[in-house]
Design an enzyme around this catalytic site. Structure first.
Site, mmCIF file in Angstrom:
data_model
loop_
_atom_site.group_PDB
_atom_site.id
_atom_site.type_symbol
_atom_site.label_atom_id
_atom_site.label_comp_id
_atom_site.label_asym_id
_atom_site.label_seq_id
_atom_site.Cartn_x
_atom_site.Cartn_y
_atom_site.Cartn_z
ATOM 1 N N ASP A 44 17.457 -9.319 -13.316
ATOM 2 C CA ASP A 44 17.005 -8.253 -12.416
ATOM 3 C C ASP A 44 17.700 -8.465 -11.076
ATOM 4 O O ASP A 44 17.457 -9.475 -10.388
ATOM 5 C CB ASP A 44 15.484 -8.328 -12.277
ATOM 6 C CG ASP A 44 14.901 -7.189 -11.456
ATOM 7 O OD1 ASP A 44 15.644 -6.571 -10.672
ATOM 8 O OD2 ASP A 44 13.689 -6.924 -11.599
ATOM 9 N N HIS A 45 18.566 -7.520 -10.707
ATOM 10 C CA HIS A 45 19.359 -7.690 -9.488
ATOM 11 C C HIS A 45 18.508 -7.623 -8.225
ATOM 12 O O HIS A 45 19.005 -7.934 -7.119
ATOM 13 C CB HIS A 45 20.462 -6.627 -9.422
ATOM 14 C CG HIS A 45 21.803 -7.185 -9.075
ATOM 15 N ND1 HIS A 45 22.000 -8.077 -8.046
ATOM 16 C CD2 HIS A 45 23.032 -6.985 -9.622
ATOM 17 C CE1 HIS A 45 23.284 -8.400 -7.962
ATOM 18 N NE2 HIS A 45 23.935 -7.754 -8.916
ATOM 19 N N ARG A 46 17.239 -7.262 -8.360
ATOM 20 C CA ARG A 46 16.364 -7.244 -7.192
ATOM 21 C C ARG A 46 15.937 -8.653 -6.790
ATOM 22 O O ARG A 46 15.640 -8.905 -5.619
ATOM 23 C CB ARG A 46 15.124 -6.396 -7.468
ATOM 24 C CG ARG A 46 15.408 -4.930 -7.683
ATOM 25 C CD ARG A 46 14.146 -4.189 -8.115
ATOM 26 N NE ARG A 46 13.619 -4.692 -9.390
ATOM 27 C CZ ARG A 46 12.517 -4.224 -9.986
ATOM 28 N NH1 ARG A 46 11.827 -3.242 -9.407
ATOM 29 N NH2 ARG A 46 12.125 -4.727 -11.134
#
Length: 455
Positions: A425-427
């Site tokens: 998850d790039h968050r």
């Protein structure tokens, strides 16, 4: 007169609101004991057998295999105390009589009372249930009075005696006028058995000869429910909510496989003095590498609270791993994996895999994961871009380990090679963190001694 009690689908926990009937474990008229399982159901989490808290004779059951049953809706009705009076046959007869006299509250499924009430043997008037409501419906199996007369007679004037939608549909299918059918239920109620007897009593007309015409094949429609539906919903939600990215690397797993063989050989040699030692599996050793990597990169053992706009870093690693079963893909969870050795992880994953294939996992076994390990190499493939198991933040994928040409110590050699893919998850992190995690895993696979520094 035995008391007829209704048993409804209980709350199965984990926020589940419905279940699918897989198979019935009892028949109408059968004597059941307290806490005896009466039906096997499949939820979005697992398959479970549901025990009935009443003992007696089953007077009706509601729904057929494949039906979705909401929590709180009727499963069976039981004539409590019926079995104490004699033989099962006598008990079943008493239950049938109770259901006939007390049809509405017994949940026999025989009634859709147009007038709203029926009168029991005791003279009390009771409100009827609607078939299809939470307490039963057209799926209920009816208890008909034994030896009821077959009757197709002159039409009666006024409203037809109270019938259910199931009976109406059955009458239409047989081309019967319900006004000509005599009901054998309480107050002349028309039951399903009455329609079937009336249809059987008619002289069948010869079917017209129709030339055979090849029909076009119909498209198959498979309901998205049960485990398959839960998987579909979770993966769709992951794609909607998580901005994922994937990175991958090939690793030389020759030393990894050699170390595993050495571990198992050492365990076997010690079995004579210390008892039988469990084997370390490939997946168990990879799981141990994952927990070590997550200790170095704790931001990947996390979830995102979208409403609060916060990243929640979790204190323990509850390691999920994908397991293929005859009913679809499930992800059992090893709780507290960060505190387990490779041997213990191997044993726990083997136990959960066996339970998954037997359909014996509980909802608690399938929820609460914080990171997932996906071994798609068992399907004979090298690589994949897996979908994150929502609401987790990352997943490690492992391809098959196969001999390939590889440059080893400056020379071309045949080595055992595996492709590792990492979706995150790039968050929760940037590519540097994700790359660092994957590189550490690959280093441990290529040189298992790296892992010893963290043990």
């Amino acid at each position: 007169m035995p008391e007829v009690r209704e048993f409804s689908l209980p709350d199965l926990g984990e926020g589940l609101t419905e279940a699918e009937i897989v198979r019935w474990l009892v028949e109408v008229g059968e004597v059941v004991a307290v806490d005896q399982p009466v039906v096997e159901v499949e939820t979005a989490k697992a398959m479970v057998e549901v025990p009935c808290p009443y003992g007696g004779v089953v007077t009706a059951r509601f729904g057929e295999p494949g039906d979705e049953v909401p929590v709180g809706s009727a499963l069976v009705t039981v004539a409590v105390g019926s079995a104490a009076g004699g033989s099962p046959q006598g008990a079943a007869g008493a239950a049938a009589e109770a259901a006939a006299e007390d049809g509405v509250e017994a949940g026999s499924g025989n009634v859709l009372v147009g007038y709203g009430t029926s009168t029991s043997a005791g003279g009390r008037r009771r409100r009827a249930r609607r078939p299809g409501s939470d307490s039963g419906g057209a799926g209920a199996r009816e208890v008909a009075a034994a030896g009821a007369p077959v009757a197709v007679e002159a039409p009666v004037s006024g409203p037809v005696a109270v019938i259910s939608p199931l009976v109406r549909r059955l009458a239409r299918q047989h081309g019967l006028e319900l006004a000509r059918v005599r009901g054998s239920g309480p107050g002349g109620l028309i039951l399903r058995a009455d329609v079937e007897r009336a249809a059987a009593a008619r002289t069948p007309e010869p079917a017209p000869v129709v030339p055979a015409v090849a029909a076009a094949p119909a498209a198959e429609r498979v309901p998205l429910r049960g485990i398959r539906g839960a998987v579909a919903e979770k993966l769709s939600r992951s794609r909607r909510e998580i901005p994922d990215a994937t990175t991958w690397v090939d690793a030389d797993a020759t030393e990894f496989m050699a170390v595993r063989r050495a571990m198992n050989a050492a365990g076997g040699a010690a079995a004579g003095s210390a008892g039988s030692a469990g084997k370390v599996s490939v997946l168990g050793l990879l799981a141990r590498i994952c927990t070590a990597a997550l200790a170095r990169y704790p931001e990947l053992n996390a979830t995102v609270d979208t409403e609060a706009r916060e990243i929640v870093r979790l204190p323990e690693v509850h390691l999920g791993f994908a397991a293929q079963t005859g009913r679809g893909l499930v992800v059992p969870v090893v709780r507290g994996a960060q505190a387990m050795s490779a041997a213990r992880l191997s044993a726990e994953m083997a136990r959960l895999t066996e339970a998954a294939r037997a359909g014996a996992l509980t909802p608690a076994d399938l929820t609460g994961g914080t990171f997932t390990l996906n071994n798609y190499g068992v399907f004979g493939v090298d690589g994949s871009t897996p979908i994150i198991n929502h609401p987790e933040a990352a997943m490690l994928g492992v391809g098959r380990i196969v001999p390939k040409p590889w440059v080893h110590e400056g020379e071309l050699a045949v080595r055992q090679v595996v492709q590792l893919s990492f979706t995150f998850d790039h968050r929760v992190c940037d590519g540097g963190t994700a790359g660092g995690f994957l590189r550490y895993v690959a280093d441990c696979v290529e040189q298992p001694g790296v892992l010893l520094r963290d043990l």
